[in-house]
Design an enzyme around this catalytic site. Sequence first.
Site, PDB file in Angstrom:
ATOM      1  N   LYS A  81       1.000  -1.190   0.001  1.00 28.25           N
ATOM      2  CA  LYS A  81      -0.017   0.100   0.038  1.00 28.25           C
ATOM      3  C   LYS A  81       0.855   1.234   0.069  1.00 28.25           C
ATOM      4  O   LYS A  81       1.792   1.146   0.783  1.00 28.25           O
ATOM      5  CB  LYS A  81      -0.757  -0.147   1.354  1.00 28.25           C
ATOM      6  CG  LYS A  81      -2.125   0.789   1.214  1.00 28.25           C
ATOM      7  CD  LYS A  81      -3.176  -0.095   0.515  1.00 28.25           C
ATOM      8  CE  LYS A  81      -4.375   0.809   0.345  1.00 28.25           C
ATOM      9  NZ  LYS A  81      -5.740   0.134  -0.397  1.00 28.25           N
ATOM     10  N   GLY A 177     -25.936   2.537   0.205  1.00 30.70           N
ATOM     11  CA  GLY A 177     -25.009   3.116  -0.801  1.00 30.70           C
ATOM     12  C   GLY A 177     -24.914   2.985  -2.231  1.00 30.70           C
ATOM     13  O   GLY A 177     -24.699   1.679  -2.586  1.00 30.70           O
ATOM     14  N   GLY A 179     -23.333   3.989  -4.700  1.00 33.18           N
ATOM     15  CA  GLY A 179     -22.320   4.754  -5.268  1.00 33.18           C
ATOM     16  C   GLY A 179     -21.800   4.278  -6.626  1.00 33.18           C
ATOM     17  O   GLY A 179     -22.641   3.250  -7.259  1.00 33.18           O
ATOM     18  N   VAL A 181     -20.045   1.318  -6.997  1.00 31.65           N
ATOM     19  CA  VAL A 181     -20.256  -0.116  -7.014  1.00 31.65           C
ATOM     20  C   VAL A 181     -21.734  -0.459  -6.694  1.00 31.65           C
ATOM     21  O   VAL A 181     -22.635  -1.153  -7.454  1.00 31.65           O
ATOM     22  CB  VAL A 181     -19.560  -0.660  -5.769  1.00 31.65           C
ATOM     23  CG1 VAL A 181     -19.842  -2.071  -5.466  1.00 31.65           C
ATOM     24  CG2 VAL A 181     -18.002  -0.519  -5.782  1.00 31.65           C
TER      25      VAL A 181
HETATM   26  P1  NAD Z   1     -18.656   5.589  -3.856  1.00 25.14           P
HETATM   27  O1  NAD Z   1     -17.966   6.604  -3.096  1.00 25.14           O
HETATM   28  O2  NAD Z   1     -18.661   5.434  -5.145  1.00 25.14           O
HETATM   29  O3  NAD Z   1     -20.061   5.274  -3.326  1.00 25.14           O
HETATM   30  C1  NAD Z   1     -20.468   5.269  -1.664  1.00 25.14           C
HETATM   31  C2  NAD Z   1     -21.905   5.613  -1.745  1.00 25.14           C
HETATM   32  O4  NAD Z   1     -22.352   5.385  -0.275  1.00 25.14           O
HETATM   33  C3  NAD Z   1     -22.091   7.025  -1.912  1.00 25.14           C
HETATM   34  O5  NAD Z   1     -23.092   7.229  -2.921  1.00 25.14           O
HETATM   35  C4  NAD Z   1     -22.241   7.820  -0.338  1.00 25.14           C
HETATM   36  O6  NAD Z   1     -23.218   9.015  -0.711  1.00 25.14           O
HETATM   37  C5  NAD Z   1     -22.889   6.575   0.095  1.00 25.14           C
HETATM   38  N1  NAD Z   1     -23.002   6.687   1.613  1.00 25.14           N
HETATM   39  C6  NAD Z   1     -21.991   6.906   2.386  1.00 25.14           C
HETATM   40  N2  NAD Z   1     -22.208   6.795   3.759  1.00 25.14           N
HETATM   41  C7  NAD Z   1     -23.549   6.394   3.767  1.00 25.14           C
HETATM   42  C8  NAD Z   1     -24.295   6.053   4.685  1.00 25.14           C
HETATM   43  N3  NAD Z   1     -24.119   6.135   6.008  1.00 25.14           N
HETATM   44  N4  NAD Z   1     -25.596   5.450   4.443  1.00 25.14           N
HETATM   45  C9  NAD Z   1     -25.950   5.356   3.064  1.00 25.14           C
HETATM   46  N5  NAD Z   1     -25.051   5.761   2.065  1.00 25.14           N
HETATM   47  C10 NAD Z   1     -23.984   6.156   2.488  1.00 25.14           C
HETATM   48  O7  NAD Z   1     -17.922   4.173  -3.294  1.00 25.14           O
HETATM   49  P2  NAD Z   1     -17.900   2.606  -4.136  1.00 25.14           P
HETATM   50  O8  NAD Z   1     -16.469   2.832  -4.925  1.00 25.14           O
HETATM   51  O9  NAD Z   1     -18.999   2.539  -4.666  1.00 25.14           O
HETATM   52  O10 NAD Z   1     -17.175   1.825  -2.790  1.00 25.14           O
HETATM   53  C11 NAD Z   1     -18.360   1.372  -1.820  1.00 25.14           C
HETATM   54  C12 NAD Z   1     -17.696   0.583  -0.872  1.00 25.14           C
HETATM   55  O11 NAD Z   1     -16.959  -0.516  -1.534  1.00 25.14           O
HETATM   56  C13 NAD Z   1     -16.611   1.317  -0.170  1.00 25.14           C
HETATM   57  O12 NAD Z   1     -16.705   0.844   1.273  1.00 25.14           O
HETATM   58  C14 NAD Z   1     -15.078   0.721  -0.726  1.00 25.14           C
HETATM   59  O13 NAD Z   1     -14.221   0.916  -0.088  1.00 25.14           O
HETATM   60  C15 NAD Z   1     -15.682  -0.685  -1.225  1.00 25.14           C
HETATM   61  N6  NAD Z   1     -14.928  -1.278  -2.311  1.00 25.14           N
HETATM   62  C16 NAD Z   1     -14.906  -0.590  -3.493  1.00 25.14           C
HETATM   63  C17 NAD Z   1     -14.532  -1.202  -4.651  1.00 25.14           C
HETATM   64  C18 NAD Z   1     -14.353  -0.444  -6.010  1.00 25.14           C
HETATM   65  O14 NAD Z   1     -14.071  -1.007  -6.894  1.00 25.14           O
HETATM   66  N7  NAD Z   1     -14.913   0.896  -6.088  1.00 25.14           N
HETATM   67  C19 NAD Z   1     -13.541  -2.445  -4.461  1.00 25.14           C
HETATM   68  C20 NAD Z   1     -13.435  -2.837  -3.353  1.00 25.14           C
HETATM   69  C21 NAD Z   1     -14.318  -2.380  -2.180  1.00 25.14           C
END
Ligand code: NAD
Length: 344
Positions: A81, A177, A179, A181
């Site tokens: 990391k 969430g 977002g 994903v």
């Molecule tokens: P993102 O920031 O695109 O989306 C997260 C969403 O969650 C946002 O829309 C935000 O408004 C919402 N959110 C935050 N806190 C909240 C709450 N308390 N209640 C409801 N909604 C809430 O993130 P992402 O890239 O979609 O990733 C989502 C999760 O998956 C993260 O924990 C990330 O570490 C994990 N993850 C992502 C990836 C990837 O490829 N993007 C890979 C492995 C793990």
Amino acid sequence: MSGYLAKMEEQGFEELIMVCDASCGLKAAVAIHSTVRGPALGGTRMWSYASEEAAIEDLMHLARGMSYKSAAAELPVGGGKGLIIGDPNKDKCPELFHSYGRFLNRLNKRFYTGKDMGVDEDDLTLMCDETECVIGGESVGSPSPFTAYGVWRGIRACAEEVYGSPNLEGKVVAVQGIGSVGESLCQHLVDEGASLIICDLDQERVKAAQEKWGARAVSPEDIYSQECDIFSPCAGGGVINEKTLPQLKCKIIAGAANNIYKTKEMAKAIQERGILYAPDYVINAGGLVFVEMHRQGITDQEKITAEVDRIEERLKMLFRRAREEQLLPAEIADIYAEERLQMR
Ligand code: NAD
């Protein structure tokens, strides 16, 4: 700084490298946990911490986690990391990322990196000006759809374990969430005939999900207590705790978020409540597979998808082992990763 070498030895770390470039204000560190399976792979984050000790502690924790994730996904890479210490909203400048890129070159391809918290595509593009050890930037695209695809396949494995069939038609999934994903995951679920309960802090995203899939929206506080089959955390970590677990009415917890619970006791409490938990770093590895295949020069979407498909079989195997060995799925996932950490 005392104690880091002892900690490295205890946790099997290979290297902890720090760099300072006063010309641009770069203060950064890379932790390489393992290169037994191949070069270390892990994102670089930019964040300001309360202390240097807290920063290095977090960096080492994350680097070790990457070794487990890569090994469990059977990828030919190890774990590491990167961390740039600073405020991502105030301290960015092109020279900072150029300097970090040159620092990565000095590691002789023992560490490859990509995006993490506080670092965006533009920052990666700047690093790419200086080094080949960055996977990302404009030319690569987002790993999130592959993470979502893998989570969907993983949810099918959970459904098979709990309901005897992977078919999600008619199942109710509560997605926390929407977002990058969460949104893509919802599409896979709806395509298979599942219905959605959703929440997000961002009202635009909630509205879009209601309009697109007819999802039932609830407040972020109410998502835990919904009657559903599957709870899928796709926002932040630590969401299952003493306060939220008693509210859950689901049979499965399976989502993209990392470190869904904070303590080992919580993993046990989840099982005692009769809920199946899909180990986070196994189910959310689709994006890592995407990044690693790009590192190898494989960009064919079908080939990447075929590799991500394996998450379903892998989880089924872990659930079977957990039953046979009377351990928690999370414990079996760690054992499975540790077995592979020693193998090339
Ligand atoms: P993102 O920031 O695109 O989306 C997260 C969403 O969650 C946002 O829309 C935000 O408004 C919402 N959110 C935050 N806190 C909240 C709450 N308390 N209640 C409801 N909604 C809430 O993130 P992402 O890239 O979609 O990733 C989502 C999760 O998956 C993260 O924990 C990330 O570490 C994990 N993850 C992502 C990836 C990837 O490829 N993007 C890979 C492995 C793990």
